[in-house]
Design a protein around this motif. Structure first.
Motif, PDB file in Angstrom:
ATOM      1  N   PRO A  21       7.525  14.350   9.026  1.00 48.11           N
ATOM      2  CA  PRO A  21       7.727  12.894   9.139  1.00 48.11           C
ATOM      3  C   PRO A  21       7.016  12.047   8.074  1.00 48.11           C
ATOM      4  O   PRO A  21       6.090  11.301   8.380  1.00 48.11           O
ATOM      5  CB  PRO A  21       7.188  12.593  10.533  1.00 48.11           C
ATOM      6  CG  PRO A  21       6.110  13.605  10.733  1.00 48.11           C
ATOM      7  CD  PRO A  21       6.532  14.842  10.003  1.00 48.11           C
ATOM      8  N   HIS A  22       7.452  12.156   6.829  1.00 47.45           N
ATOM      9  CA  HIS A  22       6.935  11.325   5.724  1.00 47.45           C
ATOM     10  C   HIS A  22       5.400  11.350   5.673  1.00 47.45           C
ATOM     11  O   HIS A  22       4.735  10.326   5.882  1.00 47.45           O
ATOM     12  CB  HIS A  22       7.442   9.884   5.858  1.00 47.45           C
ATOM     13  CG  HIS A  22       7.464   9.156   4.534  1.00 47.45           C
ATOM     14  ND1 HIS A  22       8.368   8.187   4.209  1.00 47.45           N
ATOM     15  CD2 HIS A  22       6.675   9.276   3.441  1.00 47.45           C
ATOM     16  CE1 HIS A  22       8.133   7.730   2.988  1.00 47.45           C
ATOM     17  NE2 HIS A  22       7.094   8.384   2.497  1.00 47.45           N
ATOM     18  N   LEU A  23       4.880  12.530   5.364  1.00 46.81           N
ATOM     19  CA  LEU A  23       3.419  12.727   5.362  1.00 46.81           C
ATOM     20  C   LEU A  23       2.842  12.816   3.959  1.00 46.81           C
ATOM     21  O   LEU A  23       1.666  13.144   3.798  1.00 46.81           O
ATOM     22  CB  LEU A  23       3.084  14.036   6.115  1.00 46.81           C
ATOM     23  CG  LEU A  23       3.510  14.091   7.581  1.00 46.81           C
ATOM     24  CD1 LEU A  23       3.169  15.464   8.181  1.00 46.81           C
ATOM     25  CD2 LEU A  23       2.797  13.004   8.376  1.00 46.81           C
ATOM     26  N   GLU A  80      -8.061   5.386  -0.745  1.00 46.74           N
ATOM     27  CA  GLU A  80      -7.964   4.964  -2.151  1.00 46.74           C
ATOM     28  C   GLU A  80      -6.770   4.022  -2.369  1.00 46.74           C
ATOM     29  O   GLU A  80      -6.846   3.086  -3.171  1.00 46.74           O
ATOM     30  CB  GLU A  80      -7.883   6.201  -3.061  1.00 46.74           C
ATOM     31  CG  GLU A  80      -9.213   6.941  -3.089  1.00 46.74           C
ATOM     32  CD  GLU A  80      -9.185   8.266  -3.834  1.00 46.74           C
ATOM     33  OE1 GLU A  80     -10.268   8.879  -3.954  1.00 46.74           O
ATOM     34  OE2 GLU A  80      -8.107   8.704  -4.284  1.00 46.74           O
ATOM     35  N   MET A  81      -5.697   4.264  -1.641  1.00 40.77           N
ATOM     36  CA  MET A  81      -4.541   3.352  -1.743  1.00 40.77           C
ATOM     37  C   MET A  81      -4.932   1.958  -1.250  1.00 40.77           C
ATOM     38  O   MET A  81      -4.551   0.935  -1.829  1.00 40.77           O
ATOM     39  CB  MET A  81      -3.366   3.895  -0.916  1.00 40.77           C
ATOM     40  CG  MET A  81      -2.720   5.134  -1.528  1.00 40.77           C
ATOM     41  SD  MET A  81      -1.643   6.016  -0.367  1.00 40.77           S
ATOM     42  CE  MET A  81      -0.188   4.965  -0.359  1.00 40.77           C
ATOM     43  N   SER A  82      -5.734   1.924  -0.190  1.00 46.11           N
ATOM     44  CA  SER A  82      -6.181   0.638   0.344  1.00 46.11           C
ATOM     45  C   SER A  82      -7.048  -0.105  -0.685  1.00 46.11           C
ATOM     46  O   SER A  82      -6.905  -1.314  -0.902  1.00 46.11           O
ATOM     47  CB  SER A  82      -6.968   0.899   1.636  1.00 46.11           C
ATOM     48  OG  SER A  82      -7.542  -0.274   2.118  1.00 46.11           O
ATOM     49  N   GLY A  84      11.094  12.221  -2.230  1.00 51.76           N
ATOM     50  CA  GLY A  84      11.325  10.883  -2.799  1.00 51.76           C
ATOM     51  C   GLY A  84      11.634   9.890  -1.693  1.00 51.76           C
ATOM     52  O   GLY A  84      10.723   9.324  -1.071  1.00 51.76           O
ATOM     53  N   ARG A  85      12.912   9.691  -1.437  1.00 55.30           N
ATOM     54  CA  ARG A  85      13.352   8.826  -0.345  1.00 55.30           C
ATOM     55  C   ARG A  85      14.583   9.446   0.294  1.00 55.30           C
ATOM     56  O   ARG A  85      15.422  10.048  -0.400  1.00 55.30           O
ATOM     57  CB  ARG A  85      13.707   7.421  -0.870  1.00 55.30           C
ATOM     58  CG  ARG A  85      12.499   6.545  -1.178  1.00 55.30           C
ATOM     59  CD  ARG A  85      11.733   6.137   0.089  1.00 55.30           C
ATOM     60  NE  ARG A  85      10.614   5.253  -0.173  1.00 55.30           N
ATOM     61  CZ  ARG A  85       9.350   5.645  -0.345  1.00 55.30           C
ATOM     62  NH1 ARG A  85       9.020   6.923  -0.296  1.00 55.30           N
ATOM     63  NH2 ARG A  85       8.400   4.758  -0.542  1.00 55.30           N
ATOM     64  N   GLY A  86      14.703   9.264   1.614  1.00 56.66           N
ATOM     65  CA  GLY A  86      15.775   9.898   2.369  1.00 56.66           C
ATOM     66  C   GLY A  86      17.161   9.572   1.847  1.00 56.66           C
ATOM     67  O   GLY A  86      18.043  10.438   1.790  1.00 56.66           O
ATOM     68  N   VAL A 108      -2.443   7.379  -7.483  1.00 60.64           N
ATOM     69  CA  VAL A 108      -3.538   7.855  -6.651  1.00 60.64           C
ATOM     70  C   VAL A 108      -3.036   8.833  -5.582  1.00 60.64           C
ATOM     71  O   VAL A 108      -3.791   9.670  -5.095  1.00 60.64           O
ATOM     72  CB  VAL A 108      -4.262   6.636  -6.033  1.00 60.64           C
ATOM     73  CG1 VAL A 108      -3.379   5.910  -5.029  1.00 60.64           C
ATOM     74  CG2 VAL A 108      -5.551   7.044  -5.374  1.00 60.64           C
ATOM     75  N   LEU A 109      -1.750   8.761  -5.260  1.00 56.57           N
ATOM     76  CA  LEU A 109      -1.229   9.667  -4.235  1.00 56.57           C
ATOM     77  C   LEU A 109      -0.557  10.919  -4.817  1.00 56.57           C
ATOM     78  O   LEU A 109      -0.100  11.789  -4.085  1.00 56.57           O
ATOM     79  CB  LEU A 109      -0.254   8.933  -3.289  1.00 56.57           C
ATOM     80  CG  LEU A 109       0.804   8.003  -3.874  1.00 56.57           C
ATOM     81  CD1 LEU A 109       1.778   8.711  -4.745  1.00 56.57           C
ATOM     82  CD2 LEU A 109       1.493   7.229  -2.778  1.00 56.57           C
ATOM     83  N   ASN A 110      -0.564  11.014  -6.149  1.00 60.84           N
ATOM     84  CA  ASN A 110       0.170  12.128  -6.767  1.00 60.84           C
ATOM     85  C   ASN A 110      -0.274  13.504  -6.261  1.00 60.84           C
ATOM     86  O   ASN A 110       0.546  14.370  -5.962  1.00 60.84           O
ATOM     87  CB  ASN A 110       0.022  12.108  -8.294  1.00 60.84           C
ATOM     88  CG  ASN A 110       0.765  10.940  -8.923  1.00 60.84           C
ATOM     89  OD1 ASN A 110       1.386  10.146  -8.231  1.00 60.84           O
ATOM     90  ND2 ASN A 110       0.699  10.820 -10.250  1.00 60.84           N
ATOM     91  N   MET A 112       0.876  -1.176   0.000  1.00 57.89           N
ATOM     92  CA  MET A 112       0.000   0.000   0.000  1.00 57.89           C
ATOM     93  C   MET A 112       0.914   1.227   0.000  1.00 57.89           C
ATOM     94  O   MET A 112       0.924   2.031   0.917  1.00 57.89           O
ATOM     95  CB  MET A 112      -0.911  -0.014   1.239  1.00 57.89           C
ATOM     96  CG  MET A 112      -2.115   0.897   1.078  1.00 57.89           C
ATOM     97  SD  MET A 112      -3.161   1.009   2.546  1.00 57.89           S
ATOM     98  CE  MET A 112      -2.460   2.437   3.349  1.00 57.89           C
ATOM     99  N   SER A 113       1.715   1.306  -1.042  1.00 60.72           N
ATOM    100  CA  SER A 113       2.668   2.418  -1.184  1.00 60.72           C
ATOM    101  C   SER A 113       3.026   2.515  -2.654  1.00 60.72           C
ATOM    102  O   SER A 113       2.839   1.552  -3.407  1.00 60.72           O
ATOM    103  CB  SER A 113       3.939   2.140  -0.370  1.00 60.72           C
ATOM    104  OG  SER A 113       4.607   1.008  -0.884  1.00 60.72           O
ATOM    105  N   ALA A 114       3.532   3.666  -3.017  1.00 50.91           N
ATOM    106  CA  ALA A 114       4.034   3.810  -4.389  1.00 50.91           C
ATOM    107  C   ALA A 114       5.445   3.239  -4.458  1.00 50.91           C
ATOM    108  O   ALA A 114       5.761   2.434  -5.323  1.00 50.91           O
ATOM    109  CB  ALA A 114       4.031   5.276  -4.791  1.00 50.91           C
ATOM    110  N   GLY A 115       6.284   3.648  -3.513  1.00 50.65           N
ATOM    111  CA  GLY A 115       7.670   3.191  -3.492  1.00 50.65           C
ATOM    112  C   GLY A 115       7.739   1.737  -3.045  1.00 50.65           C
ATOM    113  O   GLY A 115       6.994   1.309  -2.167  1.00 50.65           O
ATOM    114  N   ILE A 116       8.643   0.976  -3.656  1.00 48.95           N
ATOM    115  CA  ILE A 116       8.780  -0.440  -3.283  1.00 48.95           C
ATOM    116  C   ILE A 116      10.238  -0.755  -2.967  1.00 48.95           C
ATOM    117  O   ILE A 116      10.705  -1.870  -3.172  1.00 48.95           O
ATOM    118  CB  ILE A 116       8.245  -1.381  -4.400  1.00 48.95           C
ATOM    119  CG1 ILE A 116       8.889  -1.042  -5.746  1.00 48.95           C
ATOM    120  CG2 ILE A 116       6.732  -1.318  -4.489  1.00 48.95           C
ATOM    121  CD1 ILE A 116       8.690  -2.116  -6.807  1.00 48.95           C
TER     122      ILE A 116
HETATM  123  O1  LIG Z   1       6.289   7.297   0.226  1.00 56.22           O
HETATM  124  C1  LIG Z   1       5.201   6.842   0.061  1.00 56.22           C
HETATM  125  C2  LIG Z   1       4.898   5.781  -0.842  1.00 56.22           C
HETATM  126  O2  LIG Z   1       5.831   5.213  -1.440  1.00 56.22           O
HETATM  127  O3  LIG Z   1       3.716   5.446  -0.975  1.00 56.22           O
END
Ligand SMILES: O=CC(=O)O
Length: 326
Positions: A291-293, A303-305, A243-245, A104-106, A79-83
């Motif tokens: 914090p990664h919001l 919607e991600m769910s 993006g990512r830390g 969906v999170l764009n 349930m995330s964009a990043g994998i």
């Molecule tokens: O960082 C958030 C995601 O990858 O969904």
């Protein structure tokens, strides 16, 4: 006793939004992890023999998990964009389809990015600290002056769906030009729509007033923002990372901000997460950290769910996933 339902699905987090659970319930028996934060041991115990997995958190999804699941496993969705926490090679090796929840999170991430960019450019964090320390010094005419967005050049490191949603929002701020680096060039139409020009990384660094990192973490992007790259940026530059830390070398960022080599930064993502409360980054006045919001709105998470549930349902019956990760 058998539930009579076609499939058993493990949901690895107790707080997955209801929309996805409701979908799964229709023809699956749901087994849900109850510990919070989810305990690895509980995941490994409950995953035995399931047909599908709804991977609700960001814990490593690797061979250990797949071994524990066993041969019934047919599909997984995050349930995330990043994998970046998934051992993709291991899943591929075992022919297990993986879904995720991009797109969906764009808009939620883009809205937040604009907020972070303004906060960093206009010194929100420093201003708040001045109030708290009783140092409200607005008698100085040059107090807490920030950077204008109008007429600026905005550089995107990564210009996919999220980057473009950010550019769309920023187009209302009268910016001069968008520069971007991506592997593939955008269509002519999109370049015209965003007044965007594909450039080499060094040109992005040297010409941008704002640099927005909107790329995934890969071996190529890890640590690419470091002392060398900060040295090529403008002194008025504002760096934003959604993006990512790990794309930024945080020690080097600390030095660049501390010495005012660049103007300021705004981070929604850090390395590690959670960022320890005593991290030296948090002592910097010219850094805004949250914090990664990015995707943290009620509607977006729901919607991600839903999409993650569709991915699992389709994957288990051998249909193409709604949002396949590969
Ligand atoms: O960082 C958030 C995601 O990858 O969904």
């Amino acid at each position: 006793m058998s539930s009579g339902k076609a499939f058993k699905v493990l949901v690895t987090h107790p707080e997955v939004p209801q929309a996805g659970l409701d979908l799964l319930k229709q023809n699956c028996e749901i087994i849900q992890v109850q510990s919070l934060p989810p305990r690895r041991a509980e995941i490994l115990e409950k995953i035995k023999g399931v047909d599908g997995v709804f991977w609700g958190g960001h814990e490593p999804l690797n061979a250990e998990v797949l071994d524990a699941a066993g041969p019934n496993l047919k599909a997984i969705s995050t349930m995330s964009a990043g994998i970046d926490y998934v051992d993709v090679a291991e899943l591929k090796k075992r022919n297990i389809p993986l879904g995720h929840t991009p797109t969906v999170l764009n808009t939620a991430v883009a809205d937040l990015t604009v907020g972070l960019l303004i906060a960093a450019a206009r010194r929100f964090h420093e201003g708040r600290s001045k109030i708290e320390s009783n140092n409200w010094e607005s008698f100085h005419l040059n107090w807490l002056l920030g950077q204008d967005i109008r007429d600026s050049t905005v550089g995107f490191f990564g210009f996919g769906g999220i980057g473009q949603a950010i550019a769309k929002r920023l187009s209302g701020f009268d910016i001069e030009q968008v520069l971007y680096t991506t592997r593939r060039r955008l269509s002519k139409e999109l370049e015209t729509e965003f007044n965007a020009k594909k450039v080499e990384f060094d040109e992005l660094l040297s010409k941008s007033d704002f640099i927005i990192i909107a790329a995934p973490l890969t071996p190529e992007t890890q640590g690419i923002f470091n002392a060398t790259t900060f040295g090529k940026m403008k002194s008025n530059a504002v760096l934003i990372n959604i993006g990512r830390g790990k794309i930024i070398n945080q020690n080097d960022l600390y030095d660049a901000l501390k010495t005012n080599q660049i103007f300021s930064a705004g981070l929604d993502v850090t390395d590690p997460e959670p960022l320890p409360a005593n991290d030296k980054l948090l002592t910097l006045p010219n850094l805004v950290v949250i914090p990664h919001l990015g995707s943290a709105t009620t509607r977006t998470r729901s919607e991600m769910s839903t999409i993650a549930a569709h991915n699992v349902l389709r994957g288990m019956v051998g249909e193409p996933m709604f949002a396949p990760a590969y």
